[in-house]
Design an enzyme around this catalytic site. Structure first.
Site, PDB file in Angstrom:
ATOM      1  N   MET A   5       0.837  -1.200   0.000  1.00 22.80           N
ATOM      2  CA  MET A   5       0.000   0.000   0.000  1.00 22.80           C
ATOM      3  C   MET A   5       0.877   1.257   0.000  1.00 22.80           C
ATOM      4  O   MET A   5       0.400   2.348   0.343  1.00 22.80           O
ATOM      5  CB  MET A   5      -0.949  -0.003   1.201  1.00 22.80           C
ATOM      6  CG  MET A   5      -1.921  -1.182   1.153  1.00 22.80           C
ATOM      7  SD  MET A   5      -3.451  -0.885   2.040  1.00 22.80           S
ATOM      8  CE  MET A   5      -2.835  -0.614   3.691  1.00 22.80           C
TER       9      MET A   5
ATOM     10  N   GLY B 241      11.044  -2.761   5.562  1.00 21.09           N
ATOM     11  CA  GLY B 241      10.354  -4.062   5.497  1.00 21.09           C
ATOM     12  C   GLY B 241       9.938  -4.379   4.069  1.00 21.09           C
ATOM     13  O   GLY B 241      10.189  -5.478   3.558  1.00 21.09           O
ATOM     14  N   HIS B 242       9.299  -3.396   3.407  1.00 17.26           N
ATOM     15  CA  HIS B 242       8.896  -3.589   2.011  1.00 17.26           C
ATOM     16  C   HIS B 242      10.125  -3.845   1.129  1.00 17.26           C
ATOM     17  O   HIS B 242      10.099  -4.693   0.230  1.00 17.26           O
ATOM     18  CB  HIS B 242       8.185  -2.345   1.477  1.00 17.26           C
ATOM     19  CG  HIS B 242       6.918  -1.974   2.202  1.00 17.26           C
ATOM     20  ND1 HIS B 242       6.796  -0.815   2.927  1.00 17.26           N
ATOM     21  CD2 HIS B 242       5.717  -2.596   2.290  1.00 17.26           C
ATOM     22  CE1 HIS B 242       5.567  -0.736   3.427  1.00 17.26           C
ATOM     23  NE2 HIS B 242       4.892  -1.797   3.061  1.00 17.26           N
TER      24      HIS B 242
ATOM     25  N   GLY C 246       4.638 -10.344   3.738  1.00 18.24           N
ATOM     26  CA  GLY C 246       5.331 -10.311   5.028  1.00 18.24           C
ATOM     27  C   GLY C 246       4.599 -11.119   6.092  1.00 18.24           C
ATOM     28  O   GLY C 246       3.369 -11.120   6.154  1.00 18.24           O
TER      29      GLY C 246
ATOM     30  N   ASP D 259       2.079  -9.422   8.823  1.00 19.18           N
ATOM     31  CA  ASP D 259       0.623  -9.520   8.697  1.00 19.18           C
ATOM     32  C   ASP D 259       0.300 -11.002   8.477  1.00 19.18           C
ATOM     33  O   ASP D 259      -0.072 -11.420   7.388  1.00 19.18           O
ATOM     34  CB  ASP D 259       0.149  -8.656   7.526  1.00 19.18           C
ATOM     35  CG  ASP D 259       0.552  -7.209   7.726  1.00 19.18           C
ATOM     36  OD1 ASP D 259      -0.089  -6.534   8.524  1.00 19.18           O
ATOM     37  OD2 ASP D 259       1.554  -6.771   7.115  1.00 19.18           O
TER      38      ASP D 259
ATOM     39  N   SER E 159       4.091   1.075   8.148  1.00 18.02           N
ATOM     40  CA  SER E 159       3.820   2.424   7.630  1.00 18.02           C
ATOM     41  C   SER E 159       3.084   3.248   8.679  1.00 18.02           C
ATOM     42  O   SER E 159       3.156   4.475   8.672  1.00 18.02           O
ATOM     43  CB  SER E 159       2.975   2.330   6.356  1.00 18.02           C
ATOM     44  OG  SER E 159       3.623   1.531   5.394  1.00 18.02           O
TER      45      SER E 159
HETATM   46  P1  AMP Z   1       1.445  -2.871   3.505  1.00 19.95           P
HETATM   47  O1  AMP Z   1       2.027  -1.842   2.597  1.00 19.95           O
HETATM   48  O2  AMP Z   1       1.484  -2.492   4.954  1.00 19.95           O
HETATM   49  O3  AMP Z   1       0.118  -3.399   3.053  1.00 19.95           O
HETATM   50  O4  AMP Z   1       2.434  -4.110   3.419  1.00 19.95           O
HETATM   51  C1  AMP Z   1       2.796  -4.664   2.173  1.00 19.95           C
HETATM   52  C2  AMP Z   1       3.538  -5.940   2.423  1.00 19.95           C
HETATM   53  O5  AMP Z   1       4.696  -5.675   3.201  1.00 19.95           O
HETATM   54  C3  AMP Z   1       2.709  -6.975   3.197  1.00 19.95           C
HETATM   55  O6  AMP Z   1       2.982  -8.260   2.681  1.00 19.95           O
HETATM   56  C4  AMP Z   1       3.237  -6.821   4.586  1.00 19.95           C
HETATM   57  O7  AMP Z   1       3.102  -7.986   5.378  1.00 19.95           O
HETATM   58  C5  AMP Z   1       4.696  -6.524   4.330  1.00 19.95           C
HETATM   59  N1  AMP Z   1       5.313  -5.859   5.476  1.00 19.95           N
HETATM   60  C6  AMP Z   1       4.917  -4.717   6.076  1.00 19.95           C
HETATM   61  N2  AMP Z   1       5.694  -4.448   7.145  1.00 19.95           N
HETATM   62  C7  AMP Z   1       6.596  -5.460   7.220  1.00 19.95           C
HETATM   63  C8  AMP Z   1       7.669  -5.785   8.112  1.00 19.95           C
HETATM   64  N3  AMP Z   1       7.981  -5.003   9.143  1.00 19.95           N
HETATM   65  N4  AMP Z   1       8.378  -6.911   7.879  1.00 19.95           N
HETATM   66  C9  AMP Z   1       8.070  -7.720   6.839  1.00 19.95           C
HETATM   67  N5  AMP Z   1       7.075  -7.474   5.971  1.00 19.95           N
HETATM   68  C10 AMP Z   1       6.352  -6.371   6.154  1.00 19.95           C
END
Ligand code: AMP
Length: 286
Positions: A31, A37-38, A148, A151, A187
């Site tokens: 997102m 992490g991303h 990740g 989640d 985020s």
């Molecule tokens: P999001 O942008 O928050 O929807 O996350 C996008 C992807 O990045 C999802 O697969 C999340 O699980 C992963 N993600 C977000 N934060 C982390 C983190 N700290 N460690 C590993 N993966 C992450």
């Protein structure tokens, strides 16, 4: 690096990146508001495949009416720069009506895995996630999709939907990336005031306490929960849940279940989640 704004353009670019390449394409759905992490997911994608595509889409259907959709951080320019710095080949940044064409009436629901944890607390959330991920998989085509473990419930839902809908996608989980003090990167961490961020450390400490009890031989889910709860109780986190569940089914454990500890709670207006799969994940620093 190409930035596609339409599904047709993204699909054609994915086909091109796959053509003649046995190692195929990795997909990293996000997102945006990209952090380390991303970026670590993108690097895993690079090891797993010939080319990496990142999607950046703040998906409206996974936010409840009182959630933070409107104020969710958006920084397309910074995100595109981060993808370029990681050597990503392709970015897909669609507008909402590209993902939800007028008259859109189809939703994907994964049962069972969504009955506990965030499911009841965020009605419609996993339906929104499953729907958008099914659409992203449909436009991408055959790929390895990197998600990740931060989640964890989402990862399980996505694995199940890829399997149940016979999609040509291999879902790959990536360990949670944490700051040096143990807080899982998110985020949403940017919403935290300095005192809230300090209080947030109770979450990784609670997980570390449960992991350490597990390492000392404790296997009783209630006792594992109790050691983690003692840490959270002493903090200002407004706990939504702290559950020790079967890590595969996300249901009450039975003898021999792999055990996961799952936490969600609020600090101020910021909702944080974290987890540790005992005996599998490296425990957060205590
Ligand atoms: P999001 O942008 O928050 O929807 O996350 C996008 C992807 O990045 C999802 O697969 C999340 O699980 C992963 N993600 C977000 N934060 C982390 C983190 N700290 N460690 C590993 N993966 C992450």
């Amino acid at each position: 690096m190409r930035v596609a704004r339409t599904a047709a353009e993204f699909r054609a670019a994915c086909d091109e990146l796959r053509s003649g390449q046995a190692r195929g394409l990795a997909l990293v759905p996000t997102m945006g508001a990209l952090h380390e992490g991303h970026r670590s997911l993108m690097r895993l994608g690079r090891r797993e495949a010939h080319a990496v595509a990142v999607t950046i889409f703040v998906n409206p259907t996974q936010f409840g009416p009182n959630e933070d959709f409107a104020r969710y951080p958006r920084d397309l320019e910074g995100d595109v720069a981060a993808c370029a710095a990681e050597g990503v080949e392709l970015v897909f940044a669609p507008a909402p009506d590209e993902m939800y064409p007028r008259g859109d009436a189809t939703r994907v629901r994964v049962e069972g895995l969504t009955e506990r944890l965030c499911g009841p607390l965020r009605p419609g959330h996993f339906e929104g996630v499953a729907t958008v991920v099914a659409k992203l998989f449909a436009v991408t085509g055959p790929c390895k999709a990197i998600f990740g473990r931060k989640d964890y419930q989402q990862l399980k839902v996505v694995e199940r939907l890829a399997r149940d809908l016979l999609l040509p996608v291999t879902v790959v989980g990536h360990p949670t990336i944490r700051d040096a003090d143990g807080l899982a990167l998110s985020s949403r961490n940017r919403y935290l005031s300095p005192p809230e961020r300090e209080q947030a450390l109770a979450i990784p400490r609670a997980l570390a306490r449960a992991a350490s009890a597990f390492a000392s031989g404790e296997r009783d889910p209630e006792r594992l929960r109790a050691v983690a709860h003692a840490v959270l109780e002493a903090s200002e986190l407004r706990l939504q849940y702290l559950d020790v569940l079967d890590a595969d089914e996300l249901a009450p454990p039975s003898a021999g279940s792999a055990l996961g500890v799952f936490v969600a709670g609020y600090l101020g207006k910021t909702r944080l989640i974290d987890n540790s799969i005992l005996g599998v994940d490296a425990p957060p620093p205590a």
